[in-house]
Design a protein around this motif. Structure first.
Motif: not given
Length: 310
Positions: A23-41
Protein backbone atom coordinates in the motif's frame (compact mmCIF):
# COMPACT_ATOMS: atom_id res chain seq x y z
CA UNK A 1 0.68 22.97 -11.40
CA UNK A 2 2.02 20.31 -13.71
CA UNK A 3 1.45 22.31 -16.88
CA UNK A 4 -1.61 22.94 -18.94
CA UNK A 5 -1.90 19.54 -20.61
CA UNK A 6 -2.44 17.46 -17.47
CA UNK A 7 -5.31 19.52 -16.10
CA UNK A 8 -7.73 17.83 -18.47
CA UNK A 9 -6.75 14.30 -17.52
CA UNK A 10 -6.21 14.52 -13.75
CA UNK A 11 -7.42 11.41 -11.98
CA UNK A 12 -8.92 12.61 -8.68
CA UNK A 13 -8.54 9.70 -6.27
CA UNK A 14 -9.66 8.68 -2.82
CA UNK A 15 -7.16 5.94 -1.87
CA UNK A 16 -8.86 3.37 0.36
CA UNK A 17 -6.06 1.38 1.91
CA UNK A 18 -4.82 -0.83 4.74
CA UNK A 19 -1.17 0.27 4.89
CA UNK A 20 0.66 -2.10 4.57
CA UNK A 21 3.92 -2.20 2.69
CA UNK A 22 2.63 -2.63 -0.84
CA UNK A 23 0.00 0.00 0.00
CA UNK A 24 2.86 2.36 0.89
CA UNK A 25 4.53 1.64 -2.44
CA UNK A 26 1.25 2.40 -4.26
CA UNK A 27 0.84 5.66 -2.30
CA UNK A 28 4.33 6.89 -3.18
CA UNK A 29 3.53 6.29 -6.86
CA UNK A 30 0.27 8.24 -6.63
CA UNK A 31 1.90 11.11 -4.78
CA UNK A 32 4.58 11.37 -7.50
CA UNK A 33 2.51 10.80 -10.66
CA UNK A 34 1.59 14.10 -12.37
CA UNK A 35 -1.78 12.85 -13.66
CA UNK A 36 -3.01 11.85 -10.18
CA UNK A 37 -4.53 14.19 -7.61
CA UNK A 38 -5.05 12.53 -4.23
CA UNK A 39 -8.13 14.05 -2.62
CA UNK A 40 -8.19 11.78 0.42
CA UNK A 41 -6.85 8.63 2.06
CA UNK A 42 -9.25 6.35 3.92
CA UNK A 43 -7.92 3.47 5.98
CA UNK A 44 -9.48 0.10 6.64
CA UNK A 45 -8.29 -2.79 8.78
CA UNK A 46 -6.53 -5.59 6.94
CA UNK A 47 -2.75 -5.84 7.06
CA UNK A 48 -2.94 -4.84 10.73
CA UNK A 49 -5.50 -3.56 13.21
CA UNK A 50 -7.15 -0.24 12.42
CA UNK A 51 -5.05 1.84 14.85
CA UNK A 52 -1.88 0.59 13.18
CA UNK A 53 -3.11 1.03 9.60
CA UNK A 54 -4.43 4.51 10.41
CA UNK A 55 -1.13 5.51 12.04
CA UNK A 56 0.68 4.17 8.97
CA UNK A 57 -1.65 6.11 6.66
CA UNK A 58 -1.04 9.31 8.64
CA UNK A 59 2.73 8.81 8.52
CA UNK A 60 2.72 8.11 4.77
CA UNK A 61 0.44 11.05 4.05
CA UNK A 62 2.56 13.45 6.09
CA UNK A 63 5.73 12.26 4.34
CA UNK A 64 4.55 12.05 0.72
CA UNK A 65 1.15 13.80 0.49
CA UNK A 66 1.07 16.34 3.33
CA UNK A 67 -2.09 18.19 2.27
CA UNK A 68 -4.25 15.10 1.83
CA UNK A 69 -6.83 14.34 4.56
CA UNK A 70 -6.87 10.92 6.23
CA UNK A 71 -10.07 9.32 7.56
CA UNK A 72 -10.62 5.86 8.99
CA UNK A 73 -13.23 3.26 9.73
CA UNK A 74 -13.93 2.76 13.41
CA UNK A 75 -14.95 -0.64 14.63
CA UNK A 76 -13.41 -4.06 14.55
CA UNK A 77 -15.82 -6.15 12.53
CA UNK A 78 -16.61 -5.90 8.87
CA UNK A 79 -20.11 -4.58 8.21
CA UNK A 80 -21.10 -4.47 11.87
CA UNK A 81 -20.72 -1.83 14.57
CA UNK A 82 -22.28 0.82 12.32
CA UNK A 83 -23.43 2.92 15.28
CA UNK A 84 -19.92 3.50 16.61
CA UNK A 85 -18.36 4.73 13.41
CA UNK A 86 -18.60 8.42 14.31
CA UNK A 87 -15.80 8.42 16.89
CA UNK A 88 -12.61 9.41 15.13
CA UNK A 89 -9.23 10.58 16.37
CA UNK A 90 -8.56 14.31 16.29
CA UNK A 91 -5.42 14.06 14.17
CA UNK A 92 -7.48 12.88 11.26
CA UNK A 93 -10.08 14.41 9.01
CA UNK A 94 -12.81 13.99 11.62
CA UNK A 95 -14.99 11.94 9.32
CA UNK A 96 -15.46 8.24 9.45
CA UNK A 97 -13.99 6.82 6.26
CA UNK A 98 -17.25 5.90 4.56
CA UNK A 99 -18.79 9.28 5.45
CA UNK A 100 -15.72 11.03 4.01
CA UNK A 101 -16.20 9.03 0.79
CA UNK A 102 -19.92 9.88 0.57
CA UNK A 103 -19.40 13.59 1.27
CA UNK A 104 -16.44 13.97 -1.10
CA UNK A 105 -18.23 12.17 -3.94
CA UNK A 106 -21.39 14.24 -3.47
CA UNK A 107 -19.34 17.45 -3.50
CA UNK A 108 -17.56 16.41 -6.72
CA UNK A 109 -20.16 14.51 -8.76
CA UNK A 110 -18.73 12.39 -11.56
CA UNK A 111 -15.13 13.30 -10.71
CA UNK A 112 -13.90 11.02 -7.93
CA UNK A 113 -12.24 7.65 -8.49
CA UNK A 114 -12.12 5.22 -5.57
CA UNK A 115 -8.89 3.21 -5.60
CA UNK A 116 -9.49 0.43 -3.08
CA UNK A 117 -6.62 -1.90 -2.17
CA UNK A 118 -7.81 -3.39 1.13
CA UNK A 119 -11.02 -4.99 2.32
CA UNK A 120 -13.98 -3.38 0.57
CA UNK A 121 -15.72 -2.56 3.86
CA UNK A 122 -15.53 1.25 3.55
CA UNK A 123 -16.99 1.20 0.04
CA UNK A 124 -19.84 -1.10 1.07
CA UNK A 125 -20.60 1.15 4.06
CA UNK A 126 -20.58 4.20 1.76
CA UNK A 127 -23.15 2.50 -0.49
CA UNK A 128 -25.29 1.65 2.54
CA UNK A 129 -25.17 5.15 4.02
CA UNK A 130 -25.44 7.09 0.75
CA UNK A 131 -27.84 5.35 -1.61
CA UNK A 132 -27.37 7.00 -4.96
CA UNK A 133 -23.70 7.72 -4.34
CA UNK A 134 -22.67 4.99 -6.80
CA UNK A 135 -24.09 7.00 -9.70
CA UNK A 136 -21.87 9.95 -8.72
CA UNK A 137 -18.57 8.03 -8.62
CA UNK A 138 -16.38 8.28 -11.72
CA UNK A 139 -14.95 4.76 -11.33
CA UNK A 140 -13.95 2.20 -8.72
CA UNK A 141 -10.61 0.42 -9.21
CA UNK A 142 -10.00 -2.51 -6.87
CA UNK A 143 -6.98 -4.61 -6.02
CA UNK A 144 -8.62 -7.84 -4.98
CA UNK A 145 -9.84 -11.22 -6.03
CA UNK A 146 -8.46 -13.67 -8.57
CA UNK A 147 -10.02 -15.19 -11.65
CA UNK A 148 -7.94 -18.31 -12.27
CA UNK A 149 -5.76 -17.01 -15.12
CA UNK A 150 -2.45 -18.96 -15.04
CA UNK A 151 -4.13 -21.11 -12.38
CA UNK A 152 -4.08 -18.37 -9.75
CA UNK A 153 -7.14 -18.40 -7.46
CA UNK A 154 -5.92 -17.22 -4.08
CA UNK A 155 -3.28 -16.36 -1.53
CA UNK A 156 -5.25 -16.15 1.74
CA UNK A 157 -6.68 -19.63 1.08
CA UNK A 158 -6.31 -21.92 -1.96
CA UNK A 159 -9.51 -20.33 -3.33
CA UNK A 160 -9.39 -16.70 -2.20
CA UNK A 161 -7.36 -13.51 -2.30
CA UNK A 162 -6.94 -11.73 1.04
CA UNK A 163 -9.03 -8.60 0.36
CA UNK A 164 -12.12 -10.45 -0.85
CA UNK A 165 -11.61 -13.19 1.75
CA UNK A 166 -11.49 -10.66 4.61
CA UNK A 167 -14.94 -9.19 3.89
CA UNK A 168 -16.63 -11.20 1.12
CA UNK A 169 -20.04 -9.63 1.75
CA UNK A 170 -18.63 -6.16 1.15
CA UNK A 171 -16.86 -7.32 -2.03
CA UNK A 172 -20.05 -8.84 -3.45
CA UNK A 173 -21.94 -5.60 -2.69
CA UNK A 174 -19.29 -3.40 -4.29
CA UNK A 175 -18.99 -5.52 -7.45
CA UNK A 176 -22.77 -5.50 -7.85
CA UNK A 177 -23.39 -1.78 -7.36
CA UNK A 178 -24.34 0.51 -10.26
CA UNK A 179 -20.94 2.16 -10.73
CA UNK A 180 -18.06 1.38 -13.07
CA UNK A 181 -15.75 -1.23 -11.49
CA UNK A 182 -12.35 -2.42 -12.67
CA UNK A 183 -10.55 -5.21 -10.80
CA UNK A 184 -6.82 -5.93 -10.73
CA UNK A 185 -6.53 -9.29 -9.02
CA UNK A 186 -3.80 -11.81 -8.42
CA UNK A 187 -3.96 -12.81 -12.09
CA UNK A 188 -1.96 -9.67 -12.93
CA UNK A 189 -0.29 -8.81 -9.61
CA UNK A 190 1.45 -12.21 -9.53
CA UNK A 191 2.83 -11.48 -13.00
CA UNK A 192 4.41 -8.21 -11.82
CA UNK A 193 7.33 -8.75 -9.44
CA UNK A 194 9.56 -5.97 -8.16
CA UNK A 195 12.85 -7.87 -7.98
CA UNK A 196 15.62 -7.12 -5.52
CA UNK A 197 17.66 -5.70 -8.42
CA UNK A 198 14.78 -3.45 -9.50
CA UNK A 199 14.28 -2.18 -5.94
CA UNK A 200 18.02 -1.61 -5.53
CA UNK A 201 18.08 0.50 -8.71
CA UNK A 202 15.33 2.67 -7.22
CA UNK A 203 17.25 2.95 -3.94
CA UNK A 204 20.28 4.20 -5.82
CA UNK A 205 18.60 6.32 -8.50
CA UNK A 206 15.19 7.59 -7.36
CA UNK A 207 16.02 9.89 -4.47
CA UNK A 208 14.16 9.89 -1.17
CA UNK A 209 11.14 8.05 -2.59
CA UNK A 210 13.34 5.31 -4.03
CA UNK A 211 15.17 4.84 -0.73
CA UNK A 212 11.86 4.68 1.11
CA UNK A 213 10.53 1.98 -1.25
CA UNK A 214 13.73 -0.02 -0.76
CA UNK A 215 13.61 0.33 3.02
CA UNK A 216 9.94 -0.56 3.39
CA UNK A 217 10.24 -3.52 1.01
CA UNK A 218 12.93 -5.22 3.10
CA UNK A 219 10.30 -6.56 5.53
CA UNK A 220 8.07 -7.72 2.70
CA UNK A 221 10.92 -9.41 0.89
CA UNK A 222 11.54 -11.70 3.84
CA UNK A 223 7.84 -12.56 3.99
CA UNK A 224 7.66 -13.39 0.29
CA UNK A 225 10.89 -15.38 0.32
CA UNK A 226 8.97 -18.15 2.08
CA UNK A 227 6.19 -17.84 -0.47
CA UNK A 228 7.88 -18.92 -3.68
CA UNK A 229 9.07 -15.45 -4.76
CA UNK A 230 12.68 -15.53 -3.59
CA UNK A 231 13.86 -12.53 -5.58
CA UNK A 232 11.34 -9.78 -4.97
CA UNK A 233 7.88 -8.65 -3.99
CA UNK A 234 4.56 -8.86 -5.79
CA UNK A 235 3.31 -5.46 -6.97
CA UNK A 236 -0.21 -6.06 -5.63
CA UNK A 237 -1.55 -2.61 -4.75
CA UNK A 238 0.72 -0.74 -7.15
CA UNK A 239 -0.76 -2.73 -10.06
CA UNK A 240 -4.18 -1.20 -9.39
CA UNK A 241 -2.64 2.30 -9.23
CA UNK A 242 -0.81 1.66 -12.51
CA UNK A 243 -4.10 0.59 -14.12
CA UNK A 244 -5.56 4.02 -13.35
CA UNK A 245 -3.02 5.87 -15.49
CA UNK A 246 -1.94 3.15 -17.96
CA UNK A 247 -4.83 0.79 -18.61
CA UNK A 248 -3.49 0.07 -22.09
CA UNK A 249 -0.83 -2.05 -20.35
CA UNK A 250 -3.55 -4.46 -19.11
CA UNK A 251 -5.79 -6.93 -20.93
CA UNK A 252 -9.28 -7.06 -19.43
CA UNK A 253 -12.41 -9.17 -19.67
CA UNK A 254 -15.93 -7.78 -19.21
CA UNK A 255 -18.77 -9.40 -17.32
CA UNK A 256 -20.57 -9.40 -13.97
CA UNK A 257 -18.67 -10.69 -10.94
CA UNK A 258 -19.99 -12.54 -7.92
CA UNK A 259 -18.14 -13.18 -4.66
CA UNK A 260 -18.89 -16.34 -2.68
CA UNK A 261 -19.85 -15.21 0.83
CA UNK A 262 -19.83 -18.45 2.82
CA UNK A 263 -18.38 -21.94 2.85
CA UNK A 264 -14.75 -22.97 2.47
CA UNK A 265 -14.32 -20.76 -0.61
CA UNK A 266 -15.82 -17.57 0.89
CA UNK A 267 -14.15 -14.69 -0.94
CA UNK A 268 -13.76 -16.48 -4.27
CA UNK A 269 -14.46 -14.11 -7.19
CA UNK A 270 -16.22 -15.56 -10.25
CA UNK A 271 -16.88 -13.60 -13.43
CA UNK A 272 -19.41 -14.54 -16.05
CA UNK A 273 -17.65 -13.32 -19.21
CA UNK A 274 -19.87 -11.35 -21.58
CA UNK A 275 -18.98 -13.90 -24.26
CA UNK A 276 -20.77 -16.62 -22.25
CA UNK A 277 -24.44 -16.65 -23.19
CA UNK A 278 -25.68 -19.29 -20.74
CA UNK A 279 -28.57 -18.15 -18.55
CA UNK A 280 -27.12 -17.44 -15.06
CA UNK A 281 -29.59 -15.42 -12.99
CA UNK A 282 -27.20 -14.87 -10.07
CA UNK A 283 -24.90 -12.97 -12.47
CA UNK A 284 -27.20 -11.72 -15.22
CA UNK A 285 -28.97 -9.03 -13.19
CA UNK A 286 -25.70 -7.34 -12.23
CA UNK A 287 -23.56 -4.74 -14.03
CA UNK A 288 -20.42 -5.64 -15.93
CA UNK A 289 -17.03 -5.31 -14.28
CA UNK A 290 -13.68 -5.14 -16.07
CA UNK A 291 -11.39 -7.88 -14.71
CA UNK A 292 -7.69 -7.72 -15.57
CA UNK A 293 -6.53 -10.96 -17.12
CA UNK A 294 -3.15 -9.97 -18.57
CA UNK A 295 -0.43 -7.38 -18.07
CA UNK A 296 2.73 -6.05 -19.71
CA UNK A 297 4.65 -6.45 -16.47
CA UNK A 298 7.91 -4.91 -17.73
CA UNK A 299 6.11 -1.76 -18.86
CA UNK A 300 4.23 -1.53 -15.55
CA UNK A 301 7.56 -1.68 -13.69
CA UNK A 302 9.11 0.91 -16.02
CA UNK A 303 6.18 3.22 -15.28
CA UNK A 304 6.88 2.97 -11.57
CA UNK A 305 10.61 3.61 -11.91
CA UNK A 306 10.15 6.53 -14.30
CA UNK A 307 7.53 8.14 -12.06
CA UNK A 308 9.78 7.99 -9.00
CA UNK A 309 12.81 9.25 -10.92
CA UNK A 310 11.04 12.35 -12.27
Amino acid sequence: MHGHGNDMTKHRIIFDTDPGIDDAIALVFQARHPAIELVGITSVFGNADIDTTTANARYLASRFAPHVPVAHIHGKDALGEIERIGHVDKQEDGHAAHRFIVDTVRANPGEIMLLAVGLLTNLALALKEGPGVAALVHEVVVMGGAFGIHGVLGNATPATEANTHGDPDAADIVFGAPWKVSIAGLDVTHETVMTRAFLASLRDGAGDAGRFVWDVSRFYQGFHADDGVPDGIYAHDYSAAAYVVARDLFATRRGPVRVLTDGIAAGLTIQKPDSMHTHAPDWDARPDCEACIGVDADAVLDLFANTLRN
